[in-house]
Write a protein that holds these residues in place. Structure first.
Motif, PDB file in Angstrom:
ATOM      1  N   TRP A 100      33.970  29.430  34.880  1.00 49.25           N
ATOM      2  CA  TRP A 100      33.897  30.828  35.312  1.00 49.25           C
ATOM      3  C   TRP A 100      33.941  31.753  34.095  1.00 49.25           C
ATOM      4  O   TRP A 100      33.126  32.680  33.968  1.00 49.25           O
ATOM      5  CB  TRP A 100      35.061  31.119  36.256  1.00 49.25           C
ATOM      6  N   LEU A 151      34.201  24.395  37.911  1.00 47.22           N
ATOM      7  CA  LEU A 151      34.969  25.424  38.601  1.00 47.22           C
ATOM      8  C   LEU A 151      36.381  25.599  38.066  1.00 47.22           C
ATOM      9  O   LEU A 151      37.115  26.465  38.520  1.00 47.22           O
ATOM     10  CB  LEU A 151      35.028  25.112  40.106  1.00 47.22           C
ATOM     11  N   ALA A 199      38.304  29.171  37.461  1.00 43.37           N
ATOM     12  CA  ALA A 199      37.968  30.217  38.424  1.00 43.37           C
ATOM     13  C   ALA A 199      39.238  30.893  38.912  1.00 43.37           C
ATOM     14  O   ALA A 199      40.309  30.278  38.978  1.00 43.37           O
ATOM     15  CB  ALA A 199      37.218  29.611  39.612  1.00 43.37           C
ATOM     16  N   THR A 218      32.490  33.524  46.150  1.00 48.74           N
ATOM     17  CA  THR A 218      32.497  32.818  44.861  1.00 48.74           C
ATOM     18  C   THR A 218      31.086  32.644  44.324  1.00 48.74           C
ATOM     19  O   THR A 218      30.833  32.845  43.136  1.00 48.74           O
ATOM     20  CB  THR A 218      33.173  31.441  45.022  1.00 48.74           C
ATOM     21  N   GLY A 236      29.787  34.490  40.996  1.00 52.01           N
ATOM     22  CA  GLY A 236      29.631  33.548  39.893  1.00 52.01           C
ATOM     23  C   GLY A 236      28.190  33.209  39.600  1.00 52.01           C
ATOM     24  O   GLY A 236      27.519  33.870  38.809  1.00 52.01           O
TER      25      GLY A 236
END
Length: 276
Positions: free
Chosen positions: A43, A80, A83, A97, A101
């Motif tokens: 992220w 991930l 995140a 998300t 993202g």
């Protein structure tokens, strides 16, 4: 000569050395640098790339962008880890998300006001493949391959895949890649129209530099409007596309580079563009 990873590192950057960056001869080089995990992006890394693309749009000293990577992989997809914590998942969390993202990353490439080249050194899977396909030009090393990996995990393609691929290769070919998730070699990707040029691995950086530096001495604002027109045309009817083209040319003719281009033609000399 392409900058070494050491030369690209910025000691002020908390993500250094995970995202390497430098600007050289008008070219912003963005290099993913997690070779141990085939450059799967976290992220935080996505946010850094998005920020660098926005900076490139706003900086008149930047006139082209190259996105590439170190090691054997271009980008193996999303990692991930890192995140923001969300606690217990509730309906809407996954969609949020994806929007915040992967979709923002792809949109940042498509919306960048400078031409963006993907120099694909190795495997580009999932969002990594879509990151390459979103770029304006794609150069791939011979060992590179592209994988619509989502179906292998029982997932729907995200990060703009179902938007990008049909526009590049048509719906039937896009479905074939997405339904089966087979690896596509660089040569086959070129044949399909996903890649502009395939080169030996040891020529990738050189070719990317040559292309980027050609773009960097071009009429930058005209290139930005050309990119916008082409991208928008895929969703426009003829009347809308023609009107947008005429308006873009009207605006472009107010730029110094357009005046220089016309003057150089009349004076029978090579133009000298300044990106303004």
């Amino acid at each position: 000569m392409t900058p070494s990873p050491e030369a690209l590192r910025d000691p002020r950057d908390p993500l250094d050395p995970l995202i390497l960056h430098t600007t050289d001869n008008g070219v912003s080089w963005i290099t993913l640098n997690r070779p141990d995990v085939m450059n799967a992006v976290t992220w935080d890394q996505r946010e850094r790339v998005i920020s660098l693309l926005a900076d490139a749009s706003a900086d008149p000293a930047v006139r082209a962008v190259v996105i590439t990577a170190t090691g054997k992989g271009f980008c193996a997809g999303a990692d991930l880890r890192g995140a923001p914590a969300t606690g217990e998942r509730v309906p809407g969390d996954v969609a949020r998300t994806v929007k915040r993202g992967a979709q923002r990353l792809i949109a940042a490439v498509l919306d960048c006001e400078k031409p963006v080249i993907a120099a694909v050194n190795g495997t580009a899977a999932g969002i990594g493949a879509h990151l390459a396909f979103a770029c304006d030009l794609v150069i791939a090393a011979e060992p590179a391959k592209f994988i619509e990996v989502f179906v292998r995990r029982g997932l729907v393609p995200d990060g703009g895949g179902a938007y990008l691929l049909p526009r590049l290769i048509g719906p039937q070919r896009a479905k074939e890649l997405m339904f089966f998730g087979d690896a596509v070699s660089a040569a086959d990707a070129e044949r399909l129209g996903l890649v502009n040029r395939v080169v030996p691995a040891d020529e990738l950086a050189k070719t990317a530099r040559e292309w980027a530096e050609r773009l960097a001495v071009g009429p930058t604002r005209a290139l930005a409007m050309t990119k916008q027109l082409v991208n928008a045309s895929l969703e426009s009817d003829r009347a809308t596309a023609f009107a947008a083209e005429a308006a873009a040319q009207e605006i472009n003719m107010t730029t110094a580079d357009a005046n220089e281009g016309v003057a150089s033609f009349v004076e029978r000399r090579s133009p000298s563009y300044e990106g303004r």
